[in-house]
Design a protein around this motif. Sequence first.
Motif, PDB file in Angstrom:
ATOM      1  N   ARG A 143      -2.095  -5.944  21.773  1.00  0.00           N
ATOM      2  CA  ARG A 143      -0.855  -6.503  21.241  1.00  0.00           C
ATOM      3  C   ARG A 143      -0.086  -5.495  20.406  1.00  0.00           C
ATOM      4  O   ARG A 143       0.915  -5.842  19.798  1.00  0.00           O
ATOM      5  N   THR A 144      -0.564  -4.266  20.355  1.00  0.00           N
ATOM      6  CA  THR A 144       0.166  -3.189  19.701  1.00  0.00           C
ATOM      7  C   THR A 144      -0.311  -1.880  20.300  1.00  0.00           C
ATOM      8  O   THR A 144      -1.400  -1.810  20.892  1.00  0.00           O
ATOM      9  N   ASP A 145       0.496  -0.839  20.183  1.00  0.00           N
ATOM     10  CA  ASP A 145       0.105   0.455  20.726  1.00  0.00           C
ATOM     11  C   ASP A 145      -0.751   1.211  19.717  1.00  0.00           C
ATOM     12  O   ASP A 145      -0.745   0.925  18.516  1.00  0.00           O
ATOM     13  N   ARG A 146      -1.472   2.185  20.213  1.00  0.00           N
ATOM     14  CA  ARG A 146      -2.437   2.895  19.369  1.00  0.00           C
ATOM     15  C   ARG A 146      -1.760   3.764  18.317  1.00  0.00           C
ATOM     16  O   ARG A 146      -2.323   3.980  17.239  1.00  0.00           O
ATOM     17  N   VAL A 147      -0.587   4.276  18.621  1.00  0.00           N
ATOM     18  CA  VAL A 147       0.100   5.145  17.657  1.00  0.00           C
ATOM     19  C   VAL A 147       0.495   4.356  16.414  1.00  0.00           C
ATOM     20  O   VAL A 147       0.216   4.762  15.276  1.00  0.00           O
ATOM     21  N   SER A 148       1.161   3.221  16.612  1.00  0.00           N
ATOM     22  CA  SER A 148       1.571   2.419  15.456  1.00  0.00           C
ATOM     23  C   SER A 148       0.360   1.866  14.722  1.00  0.00           C
ATOM     24  O   SER A 148       0.384   1.712  13.499  1.00  0.00           O
ATOM     25  N   ALA A 149      -0.717   1.577  15.471  1.00  0.00           N
ATOM     26  CA  ALA A 149      -1.943   1.108  14.821  1.00  0.00           C
ATOM     27  C   ALA A 149      -2.545   2.203  13.947  1.00  0.00           C
ATOM     28  O   ALA A 149      -3.008   1.944  12.837  1.00  0.00           O
ATOM     29  N   ALA A 150      -2.545   3.440  14.454  1.00  0.00           N
ATOM     30  CA  ALA A 150      -3.098   4.556  13.674  1.00  0.00           C
ATOM     31  C   ALA A 150      -2.290   4.794  12.410  1.00  0.00           C
ATOM     32  O   ALA A 150      -2.845   5.143  11.360  1.00  0.00           O
ATOM     33  N   VAL A 151      -0.974   4.573  12.472  1.00  0.00           N
ATOM     34  CA  VAL A 151      -0.118   4.737  11.291  1.00  0.00           C
ATOM     35  C   VAL A 151      -0.532   3.772  10.189  1.00  0.00           C
ATOM     36  O   VAL A 151      -0.424   4.088   8.995  1.00  0.00           O
ATOM     37  N   ILE A 159      -3.786   2.099  10.144  1.00  0.00           N
ATOM     38  CA  ILE A 159      -5.221   2.128   9.867  1.00  0.00           C
ATOM     39  C   ILE A 159      -5.639   3.369   9.081  1.00  0.00           C
ATOM     40  O   ILE A 159      -6.391   3.263   8.096  1.00  0.00           O
ATOM     41  N   VAL A 160      -5.172   4.544   9.484  1.00  0.00           N
ATOM     42  CA  VAL A 160      -5.661   5.787   8.869  1.00  0.00           C
ATOM     43  C   VAL A 160      -5.338   5.862   7.380  1.00  0.00           C
ATOM     44  O   VAL A 160      -6.244   6.051   6.549  1.00  0.00           O
ATOM     45  N   PRO A 161      -4.068   5.724   6.947  1.00  0.00           N
ATOM     46  CA  PRO A 161      -3.816   5.778   5.500  1.00  0.00           C
ATOM     47  C   PRO A 161      -4.472   4.633   4.741  1.00  0.00           C
ATOM     48  O   PRO A 161      -4.891   4.805   3.597  1.00  0.00           O
ATOM     49  N   SER A 162      -4.596   3.469   5.375  1.00  0.00           N
ATOM     50  CA  SER A 162      -5.249   2.351   4.700  1.00  0.00           C
ATOM     51  C   SER A 162      -6.727   2.630   4.474  1.00  0.00           C
ATOM     52  O   SER A 162      -7.285   2.265   3.429  1.00  0.00           O
ATOM     53  N   LEU A 163      -7.371   3.276   5.433  1.00  0.00           N
ATOM     54  CA  LEU A 163      -8.772   3.668   5.254  1.00  0.00           C
ATOM     55  C   LEU A 163      -8.928   4.664   4.108  1.00  0.00           C
ATOM     56  O   LEU A 163      -9.891   4.580   3.330  1.00  0.00           O
ATOM     57  N   VAL A 164      -7.997   5.597   4.013  1.00  0.00           N
ATOM     58  CA  VAL A 164      -8.050   6.576   2.913  1.00  0.00           C
ATOM     59  C   VAL A 164      -7.922   5.873   1.568  1.00  0.00           C
ATOM     60  O   VAL A 164      -8.685   6.138   0.627  1.00  0.00           O
ATOM     61  N   LEU A 174       0.826  -1.205   0.000  1.00  0.00           N
ATOM     62  CA  LEU A 174       0.000   0.000   0.000  1.00  0.00           C
ATOM     63  C   LEU A 174       0.863   1.258   0.000  1.00  0.00           C
ATOM     64  O   LEU A 174       0.456   2.295  -0.529  1.00  0.00           O
ATOM     65  N   GLY A 175       2.067   1.165   0.584  1.00  0.00           N
ATOM     66  CA  GLY A 175       2.979   2.303   0.533  1.00  0.00           C
ATOM     67  C   GLY A 175       3.376   2.642  -0.888  1.00  0.00           C
ATOM     68  O   GLY A 175       3.481   3.823  -1.255  1.00  0.00           O
ATOM     69  N   SER A 176       3.566   1.607  -1.728  1.00  0.00           N
ATOM     70  CA  SER A 176       3.887   1.864  -3.137  1.00  0.00           C
ATOM     71  C   SER A 176       2.702   2.498  -3.858  1.00  0.00           C
ATOM     72  O   SER A 176       2.878   3.340  -4.745  1.00  0.00           O
ATOM     73  N   VAL A 183      -7.927  -5.959   4.720  1.00  0.00           N
ATOM     74  CA  VAL A 183      -7.379  -7.041   5.544  1.00  0.00           C
ATOM     75  C   VAL A 183      -6.468  -6.497   6.634  1.00  0.00           C
ATOM     76  O   VAL A 183      -6.580  -6.886   7.804  1.00  0.00           O
ATOM     77  N   ILE A 184      -5.563  -5.586   6.300  1.00  0.00           N
ATOM     78  CA  ILE A 184      -4.644  -5.103   7.332  1.00  0.00           C
ATOM     79  C   ILE A 184      -5.354  -4.162   8.300  1.00  0.00           C
ATOM     80  O   ILE A 184      -4.973  -4.088   9.475  1.00  0.00           O
ATOM     81  N   ILE A 185      -6.394  -3.460   7.855  1.00  0.00           N
ATOM     82  CA  ILE A 185      -7.176  -2.656   8.793  1.00  0.00           C
ATOM     83  C   ILE A 185      -7.837  -3.560   9.827  1.00  0.00           C
ATOM     84  O   ILE A 185      -7.761  -3.318  11.041  1.00  0.00           O
ATOM     85  N   GLY A 186      -8.498  -4.615   9.357  1.00  0.00           N
ATOM     86  CA  GLY A 186      -9.186  -5.514  10.267  1.00  0.00           C
ATOM     87  C   GLY A 186      -8.234  -6.177  11.249  1.00  0.00           C
ATOM     88  O   GLY A 186      -8.513  -6.224  12.460  1.00  0.00           O
TER      89      GLY A 186
END
Length: 434
Positions: free
Chosen positions: A208-216, A218-223, A154-156, A195-198
């Motif tokens: 099992r993960t912190d909210r900051v790394s999760a937001a990194v 989830i947010v762009p993936s939702l966009v 998704l970064g590409s 898939v990666i959002i879910g």
Amino acid sequence: MGGDLRRGALPGGPDAADTQPGAERRPAGTPKLVRTIWGLLVLNTLGSAGAETIVPLPRSLIQMVTMGALVAAFALALALNLRLRIRGSAFVFLLTLLLVPSVISSVDLESGFGALFRCARLALFIGTLWLLSRWWDGGLTFVRHHIRMYFAVLGSVAAGLLVSPGAALPDLYGGRLVGALWPLTPPQIGQYAAVIIGLTVLLVLGRRTDRVSAAVVIVPSLVLLALTHTRTATLGLVIGLVLAIGSLLLTSAAARRFFTWAVLCAVVAAVGFASALQTWFLRGQSQENFSNLTGRAKVWDALLAAPRTTMEQLFGVGLGDKSFGGLPIDNSWLAVYQEQGLTGVALVAAIITVLGGVALLRPPSLQRACAIFLISYCAIASYTEAGLGDASPYLLHLAVAASLLAAPAAATALPTPPAPRRRIPRWARRSEVI
């Protein structure tokens, strides 16, 4: 799928004591090279057909890269597991059986030499999964590999959007997001994002993960998911999360809070943004075009009405490009029926049924919730997307589900005291960067 975890040992961790002769020794953690192998499998399943890229890439070059990635993945997995230690897996066993109708229907070359090539590709793909099954221990290791690799993909896509918005949102696809650096279609991008959002949402709920790394993540993936206008991926994400979180409601207060807030937000969105949501969902299509699933129903009807011999009904016409009459089939079950016959359909149904049944029989846990999400997403997407009968991202999703449902390998300790183990704080065990 293996025995119970020895009391006192951490999942996937090193052995704390020697084992008796004949007992299977658990691998000391998951080697870092496994992440590379998983990334190569992801690269192989990206495909070679899609939108026009900024720098034109010959399809032969893309196929060489993707097939080379699969060969490299198999070679690395074999080098990492030279003793061929594998775990019993109903999922991979059924996939291996799926090779039988694939080969039977492909040897007569009705679909050309490409069918035998695809059989060889599927065999290498399944062989790599067998070799990696040694590290399927019911942990979250492969979930994290899955998220990282598809987030890189998704970064590409995001990079292509920034470099050339016109190429990433072409009129040919109705302004939907495509891959401008690598030829990816909107459904592919939507699938990876959903898939990666879910999975990331579930990792947050399970702490099992912190909210900051999760937001990194989830947010762009939702966009990106919103820009693809992919209805199947959106529905799969929503329904999959509902089922997965529902499996945690009785044991997780965080899941109950998230579910409550999600329902309230859904009600507010349905009331306040109904018109915008309907416009996004219809994508400018007429009601007639929407009702026949953007022309898919016509292809399905023609495929089912086509005359077939008994052999073709049982074993199909051979592995092809998942099309009929030059048009994409866009349905996993009909694509399997076309290429691997009723035998293939029965085996794919058995794969979904077995994985789903094992997940339902497991006690509530984060691993079980992630598996339920992946299985339900693949089952929902199978109605409008092909891929369950051949090497594809959907089989990788199901492989991750199988790794989550696998029990840790049995290890019987000798009557010697175990070596002292450093105590790991609770916060360090539960919260990790994705």
